[in-house]
Write a protein that holds these residues in place. Structure first.
Motif, PDB file in Angstrom:
ATOM      1  N   GLY A   4       0.806  -1.190   0.039  1.00 15.61           N
ATOM      2  CA  GLY A   4      -0.013  -0.040  -0.139  1.00 15.61           C
ATOM      3  C   GLY A   4       0.836   1.263  -0.092  1.00 15.61           C
ATOM      4  N   TRP A   5       0.376   2.305  -0.581  1.00 17.70           N
ATOM      5  CA  TRP A   5       0.900   3.611  -0.530  1.00 17.70           C
ATOM      6  C   TRP A   5       0.146   4.709  -0.719  1.00 17.70           C
ATOM      7  N   LEU A   6       0.696   5.892  -0.193  1.00 20.08           N
ATOM      8  CA  LEU A   6      -0.180   7.335  -0.141  1.00 20.08           C
ATOM      9  C   LEU A   6       0.859   8.204  -0.621  1.00 20.08           C
ATOM     10  N   GLU A   7       0.337   9.214  -1.400  1.00 21.65           N
ATOM     11  CA  GLU A   7       1.107  10.350  -1.757  1.00 21.65           C
ATOM     12  C   GLU A   7       0.343  11.540  -1.038  1.00 21.65           C
ATOM     13  N   PHE A   8       0.778  12.260  -0.185  1.00 22.16           N
ATOM     14  CA  PHE A   8       0.198  13.594   0.051  1.00 22.16           C
ATOM     15  C   PHE A   8       0.705  14.831  -0.427  1.00 22.16           C
ATOM     16  N   ASP A   9      -0.101  15.785  -0.719  1.00 26.87           N
ATOM     17  CA  ASP A   9       0.180  16.953  -1.322  1.00 26.87           C
ATOM     18  C   ASP A   9      -0.292  18.017  -0.224  1.00 26.87           C
ATOM     19  N   LEU A  10       0.754  18.702   0.293  1.00 31.92           N
ATOM     20  CA  LEU A  10       0.403  19.544   1.622  1.00 31.92           C
ATOM     21  C   LEU A  10       1.033  20.977   1.323  1.00 31.92           C
ATOM     22  N   LEU A  11      -0.134  21.790   1.842  1.00 38.65           N
ATOM     23  CA  LEU A  11       0.432  23.230   1.905  1.00 38.65           C
ATOM     24  C   LEU A  11       0.779  23.556   3.136  1.00 38.65           C
ATOM     25  N   LEU A  12       1.961  24.226   3.298  1.00 35.95           N
ATOM     26  CA  LEU A  12       2.587  24.500   4.515  1.00 35.95           C
ATOM     27  C   LEU A  12       2.084  25.980   5.069  1.00 35.95           C
ATOM     28  N   GLY A  13       1.909  26.125   6.310  1.00 36.73           N
ATOM     29  CA  GLY A  13       1.642  27.215   6.926  1.00 36.73           C
ATOM     30  C   GLY A  13       2.653  28.478   6.375  1.00 36.73           C
ATOM     31  N   ASP A  14       3.187  29.278   7.567  1.00 31.25           N
ATOM     32  CA  ASP A  14       3.856  30.537   7.374  1.00 31.25           C
ATOM     33  C   ASP A  14       5.347  30.054   7.128  1.00 31.25           C
ATOM     34  N   ILE A  15       5.794  29.551   5.964  1.00 33.68           N
ATOM     35  CA  ILE A  15       7.079  28.946   5.798  1.00 33.68           C
ATOM     36  C   ILE A  15       7.698  29.997   4.833  1.00 33.68           C
ATOM     37  N   ARG A  16       8.985  30.510   5.193  1.00 32.98           N
ATOM     38  CA  ARG A  16       9.634  31.411   4.217  1.00 32.98           C
ATOM     39  C   ARG A  16      11.075  31.024   3.722  1.00 32.98           C
ATOM     40  N   SER A  17      11.263  29.840   3.916  1.00 31.22           N
ATOM     41  CA  SER A  17      12.627  29.072   3.449  1.00 31.22           C
ATOM     42  C   SER A  17      12.543  27.895   3.347  1.00 31.22           C
ATOM     43  N   LEU A  18      13.305  27.117   2.363  1.00 28.68           N
ATOM     44  CA  LEU A  18      13.388  25.904   2.532  1.00 28.68           C
ATOM     45  C   LEU A  18      13.879  25.103   3.849  1.00 28.68           C
ATOM     46  N   LYS A  19      14.694  25.864   4.559  1.00 30.53           N
ATOM     47  CA  LYS A  19      15.022  25.249   5.773  1.00 30.53           C
ATOM     48  C   LYS A  19      13.980  25.209   6.832  1.00 30.53           C
ATOM     49  N   GLN A  20      12.977  26.201   6.915  1.00 33.87           N
ATOM     50  CA  GLN A  20      11.919  26.094   7.538  1.00 33.87           C
ATOM     51  C   GLN A  20      10.864  25.136   7.228  1.00 33.87           C
ATOM     52  N   LYS A  21      10.913  24.970   5.765  1.00 35.92           N
ATOM     53  CA  LYS A  21      10.180  23.711   5.327  1.00 35.92           C
ATOM     54  C   LYS A  21      10.738  22.217   5.773  1.00 35.92           C
ATOM     55  N   ARG A  22      11.809  22.249   5.633  1.00 38.00           N
ATOM     56  CA  ARG A  22      12.664  20.772   6.432  1.00 38.00           C
ATOM     57  C   ARG A  22      12.199  20.647   7.736  1.00 38.00           C
ATOM     58  N   SER A  23      12.238  21.614   8.379  1.00 38.83           N
ATOM     59  CA  SER A  23      11.967  21.824  10.067  1.00 38.83           C
ATOM     60  C   SER A  23      10.345  21.304  10.262  1.00 38.83           C
ATOM     61  N   ALA A  24       9.729  21.564   9.505  1.00 40.53           N
ATOM     62  CA  ALA A  24       8.155  21.300   9.491  1.00 40.53           C
ATOM     63  C   ALA A  24       7.845  19.707   8.951  1.00 40.53           C
ATOM     64  N   VAL A  25       8.545  19.711   7.820  1.00 36.25           N
ATOM     65  CA  VAL A  25       8.251  18.140   7.196  1.00 36.25           C
ATOM     66  C   VAL A  25       8.972  17.070   7.848  1.00 36.25           C
ATOM     67  N   ARG A  26      10.107  17.302   8.304  1.00 36.08           N
ATOM     68  CA  ARG A  26      11.103  16.082   8.888  1.00 36.08           C
ATOM     69  C   ARG A  26      10.317  15.477  10.109  1.00 36.08           C
ATOM     70  N   PRO A  27       9.738  16.375  11.100  1.00 33.91           N
ATOM     71  CA  PRO A  27       9.007  15.897  12.206  1.00 33.91           C
ATOM     72  C   PRO A  27       7.894  14.947  11.688  1.00 33.91           C
ATOM     73  N   LEU A  28       7.147  15.488  10.825  1.00 36.33           N
ATOM     74  CA  LEU A  28       6.084  14.442  10.106  1.00 36.33           C
ATOM     75  C   LEU A  28       6.198  13.127   9.746  1.00 36.33           C
ATOM     76  N   VAL A  29       7.369  13.073   8.905  1.00 37.15           N
ATOM     77  CA  VAL A  29       7.780  11.927   8.388  1.00 37.15           C
ATOM     78  C   VAL A  29       8.370  10.866   9.436  1.00 37.15           C
ATOM     79  N   ALA A  30       9.035  11.728  10.442  1.00 36.41           N
ATOM     80  CA  ALA A  30       9.718  10.665  11.623  1.00 36.41           C
ATOM     81  C   ALA A  30       8.276  10.095  12.221  1.00 36.41           C
ATOM     82  N   GLU A  31       7.459  11.013  12.613  1.00 40.12           N
ATOM     83  CA  GLU A  31       6.274  10.585  13.243  1.00 40.12           C
ATOM     84  C   GLU A  31       5.514   9.398  12.496  1.00 40.12           C
ATOM     85  N   LEU A  32       5.356   9.509  11.268  1.00 40.47           N
ATOM     86  CA  LEU A  32       4.758   8.421  10.311  1.00 40.47           C
ATOM     87  C   LEU A  32       5.361   7.118  10.712  1.00 40.47           C
TER      88      LEU A  32
END
Length: 97
Positions: A4-32
């Motif tokens: 089984g697989w899932l592909e999520f397309d996510l819109l992030l909140g107040d993100i202004r850099s790729l570094k902020q994006k990584r710090s938001a997405v990485r914890p989600l991936v680890a939690e999953l």
């Protein structure tokens, strides 16, 4: 075996850099990975600050278990207030298909 697989397309909140994006997405991936024992990774929209593609994959001995895990994974992602879930693509296939 069921795959089984899932592909999520996510819109992030107040993100202004790729570094902020990584710090938001990485914890989600680890939690999953931790909660559901799935393989998960950021898989798309790498160049965009406020969008993220996250992919999840799993293998299971039976179909009901695979559906249960995929459903729970989708609910967890949808419940995160810092992301807006734009779309989800799902696949479920038997290994001998």
């Amino acid at each position: 075996m069921w795959i089984g697989w899932l592909e999520f397309d996510l819109l992030l909140g107040d993100i202004r850099s790729l570094k902020q994006k990584r710090s938001a997405v990485r914890p989600l991936v680890a939690e999953l990975q931790r909660k559901f024992g799935v393989s998960a990774a950021e898989t798309g929209s790498h160049e965009l600050h406020r969008r993220a593609g996250v992919g999840v994959a799993m293998a299971s001995a039976d179909r009901p278990h695979a559906v249960e895990v995929l459903d729970a994974t989708e609910r967890l992602v949808a419940a995160h207030p810092e992301f807006e879930l734009l779309s989800v693509r799902r696949g479920l296939q038997r290994s001998d298909d």
